[in-house]
Scaffold this motif. Structure first.
Motif, PDB file in Angstrom:
ATOM      1  N   GLN A  11      -0.461   4.460  36.624  1.00 14.44           N
ATOM      2  CA  GLN A  11      -0.257   5.050  37.948  1.00 14.44           C
ATOM      3  C   GLN A  11       0.738   4.223  38.773  1.00 14.44           C
ATOM      4  O   GLN A  11       1.601   4.769  39.453  1.00 14.44           O
ATOM      5  N   GLU A  12       0.606   2.895  38.682  1.00 15.18           N
ATOM      6  CA  GLU A  12       1.524   2.040  39.429  1.00 15.18           C
ATOM      7  C   GLU A  12       2.957   2.180  38.918  1.00 15.18           C
ATOM      8  O   GLU A  12       3.918   2.186  39.703  1.00 15.18           O
ATOM      9  N   GLN A  13       3.099   2.304  37.608  1.00 16.33           N
ATOM     10  CA  GLN A  13       4.444   2.460  37.045  1.00 16.33           C
ATOM     11  C   GLN A  13       5.067   3.773  37.491  1.00 16.33           C
ATOM     12  O   GLN A  13       6.248   3.837  37.847  1.00 16.33           O
ATOM     13  N   ARG A  14       4.275   4.846  37.508  1.00 18.05           N
ATOM     14  CA  ARG A  14       4.776   6.141  37.971  1.00 18.05           C
ATOM     15  C   ARG A  14       5.129   6.083  39.467  1.00 18.05           C
ATOM     16  O   ARG A  14       6.152   6.627  39.914  1.00 18.05           O
ATOM     17  N   ALA A  15       4.242   5.400  40.237  1.00 20.07           N
ATOM     18  CA  ALA A  15       4.516   5.284  41.673  1.00 20.07           C
ATOM     19  C   ALA A  15       5.791   4.494  41.930  1.00 20.07           C
ATOM     20  O   ALA A  15       6.595   4.839  42.816  1.00 20.07           O
ATOM     21  N   ALA A  16       5.989   3.430  41.152  1.00 15.80           N
ATOM     22  CA  ALA A  16       7.212   2.636  41.310  1.00 15.80           C
ATOM     23  C   ALA A  16       8.449   3.449  40.949  1.00 15.80           C
ATOM     24  O   ALA A  16       9.496   3.363  41.617  1.00 15.80           O
ATOM     25  N   GLN A  17       8.315   4.259  39.909  1.00 13.69           N
ATOM     26  CA  GLN A  17       9.438   5.100  39.492  1.00 13.69           C
ATOM     27  C   GLN A  17       9.766   6.122  40.593  1.00 13.69           C
ATOM     28  O   GLN A  17      10.945   6.343  40.914  1.00 13.69           O
ATOM     29  N   ASP A  18       8.703   6.712  41.166  1.00 15.25           N
ATOM     30  CA  ASP A  18       8.931   7.702  42.233  1.00 15.25           C
ATOM     31  C   ASP A  18       9.570   7.043  43.453  1.00 15.25           C
ATOM     32  O   ASP A  18      10.489   7.623  44.077  1.00 15.25           O
ATOM     33  N   ARG A  19       9.103   5.863  43.802  1.00 16.64           N
ATOM     34  CA  ARG A  19       9.646   5.175  44.968  1.00 16.64           C
ATOM     35  C   ARG A  19      11.095   4.726  44.707  1.00 16.64           C
ATOM     36  O   ARG A  19      11.914   4.683  45.611  1.00 16.64           O
ATOM     37  N   PHE A  20      11.385   4.398  43.441  1.00 17.53           N
ATOM     38  CA  PHE A  20      12.755   4.025  43.096  1.00 17.53           C
ATOM     39  C   PHE A  20      13.698   5.219  43.242  1.00 17.53           C
ATOM     40  O   PHE A  20      14.831   5.092  43.722  1.00 17.53           O
ATOM     41  N   GLU A  21      13.204   6.381  42.831  1.00 21.98           N
ATOM     42  CA  GLU A  21      14.050   7.570  42.895  1.00 21.98           C
ATOM     43  C   GLU A  21      14.385   7.972  44.335  1.00 21.98           C
ATOM     44  O   GLU A  21      15.426   8.580  44.592  1.00 21.98           O
ATOM     45  N   VAL A  22      13.518   7.617  45.286  1.00 20.42           N
ATOM     46  CA  VAL A  22      13.804   7.928  46.693  1.00 20.42           C
ATOM     47  C   VAL A  22      14.395   6.730  47.407  1.00 20.42           C
ATOM     48  O   VAL A  22      14.585   6.757  48.638  1.00 20.42           O
TER      49      VAL A  22
END
Length: 474
Positions: free
Chosen positions: A173-184
């Motif tokens: 979940q943290e990896q996905r959240a980091a990826q999402d935050r990176f994309e924005v």
């Protein structure tokens, strides 16, 4: 003095153990208990069977030693064909010496007096039997303690797997959240890479935990005799002595390894007395019946004899004196061994109590550590969502929580193993003392059947044959 009620600290910790363990594993009405594992180890152990057979061999040594004081009865027979010729100077004639002779002998011998040499050896064999019985109890303790370790090892490994699986889920979940935050554009590529690296490490840890679980299951199967199903959480800790010095005193009185060493000293002292008696005279009674018949000439000779014989070995190259000195040296060695065993028993008791105190403190600290780490992780993760914390802060908090939970799992299992190790160190970890629902092995049953050396065709000999067949069938 034994306590029937655990101290408050132990009760609190045991309750915490049970509560935490009940959350970690599903309940099942058919789940195996610790008592089931102990019963399986007691009935399955090949090591116990091996040492029971060694005890039966020691039982037979008593019968062998006792036979030396009983009459010896044996027979012999022969059939002799003589042939040839005899010529005497007086008759100057040649006589054929051709005959067939049959002979039968029955011989009886018995030692009447030997200054106690054989009696001492009988008593020494009995002491060896008692020492072997105590050694068997010590083996039983080792088997049951290993069963406790295997049982708690499986539970500990299962909890580690559950922790690692939960850790992988959280880091995913943290990896996905980091990826999402990176994309924005909220975080950098470094944050994503850190999350990916931590997730990869968690997956590696999960694989290792699953491997440890497989090893723990194999250990359980080896000791208990079957693959574990769902395991019920262990009951409250066993009753143990509060005072370490009192426990040491109890161990010195009751521990099977120490009692075995004491019987070994007694056996060695008896053998010293036996070797000294070997230097003294012996008085024997002997009897003989004989029948000889010449089948060609129809001649026979029948008769017998009975007599007393006294004798003594005066000189045998110093062998008797050397044997006596060797027996004395062996007795001295057994006394030294008794001293070593006593010290080891007392040390084991002290070490067991120290270990229990240590793991109890670790468990209490880990409970507080888990509580604090959990609060810290939740707070840091929420702050990261608001941009006040970095991804690295979240990953560090997650790792701290995992470390605290792992320490709690290990300490929880170690508390139970340490408590049962105290029972073993004081000589009370036996199937009888634990009240296990098993058919207890009676070491005296076989001894009572063989101590008098029953002959095969007697009533006792036939009963012994049935016992032996039952043992071989098992």
């Amino acid at each position: 003095m034994l306590i029937r009620k655990m101290p408050l600290g132990l009760r609190v910790m045991a309750g915490a153990c049970a509560l935490a363990l009940s959350v970690a594993a599903p309940r099942a009405s058919t789940a195996e208990t610790l008592a089931d594992a102990l019963v399986g180890a007691y009935t399955h152990s090949g090591l116990l069977e091996q040492n029971r057979a060694l005890l039966r061999a020691a039982d037979e040594d008593v019968a062998v030693a006792a036979a030396a004081l009983k009459p010896v009865l044996r027979w012999s027979t022969s059939l002799t064909q003589n042939f040839g010729q005899v010529r005497t100077a007086a008759s100057r004639t040649t006589i054929d010496n051709d005959d067939l002779t049959a002979a039968v002998n029955l011989i009886a011998e018995m030692v009447l007096y030997d200054f106690g040499s054989r009696s001492f050896r009988i008593e020494a064999a009995k002491e060896t039997v008692l020492a072997t019985r105590e050694a068997l109890l010590d083996i039983e303790q080792q088997i049951l303690l290993r069963a406790v370790q295997a049982y708690m090892g499986v539970i500990e490994a299962q909890e580690f797997v559950a922790l690692r699986e939960n850790n992988v889920r959280l880091l995913t979940q943290e990896q996905r959240a980091a990826q999402d935050r990176f994309e924005v554009g909220e975080v950098t590529r470094t944050d994503v890479a850190l999350a990916q690296a931590q997730l990869a490490q968690a997956r590696s840890g999960l694989a290792a935990a699953r491997g440890d679980l497989v090893s723990s299951i194999e250990e359980y199967r080896n000791i208990v005799g079957r693959t574990p199903g769902p395991l019920r959480q262990p009951p409250s800790l066993p009753a143990i002595a509060e005072d370490v010095n009192g426990a040491k005193a109890l161990a010195v009185r009751t521990h099977p390894s120490l009692k075995s060493a004491q019987h070994q000293v007694a056996a060695a002292d008896l053998l010293v007395r036996a070797t000294l008696s070997d230097m003294k005279p012996t008085i024997n009674l002997s009897g003989r019946l004989a029948a000889t018949e010449n089948l060609n000439a129809n001649e026979f000779n029948r008769g017998g004899s009975i007599g007393l014989e006294a004798g003594q070995t005066i000189y045998q190259g110093g062998a008797l004196s050397a044997t006596a000195r060797r027996a004395q040296a062996q007795a001295d060695a057994q006394r030294g061994n008794l001293h070593v065993v006593r010290n080891n028993v007392q040390q084991d008791v002290g070490n067991a109590y120290a270990t229990l105190t240590t793991v109890q403190a670790q468990l209490a600290a880990s409970v507080r550590q888990v509580r604090a780490a959990s609060i810290g992780f939740d707070g840091i993760r929420e702050e990261a969502r608001l941009g006040a914390r970095t991804t690295l802060d979240v990953l560090d908090a997650e790792q701290a929580l995992l470390d605290a939970q792992s320490l709690q799992v290990s300490a929880r299992a170690a508390v139970y193993v340490a408590a049962y190790r105290i029972l073993a160190s004081t000589g009370r970890l036996t199937a009888k003392n634990l009240g296990l629902p098993v058919q207890l092995y009676d070491p005296a049953e076989y001894y009572n059947l063989v101590k008098d050396g029953p002959v095969k065709r007697s009533k006792q000999g036939k009963q012994l044959d049935r016992v032996l067949r039952a043992l071989q069938k098992d």
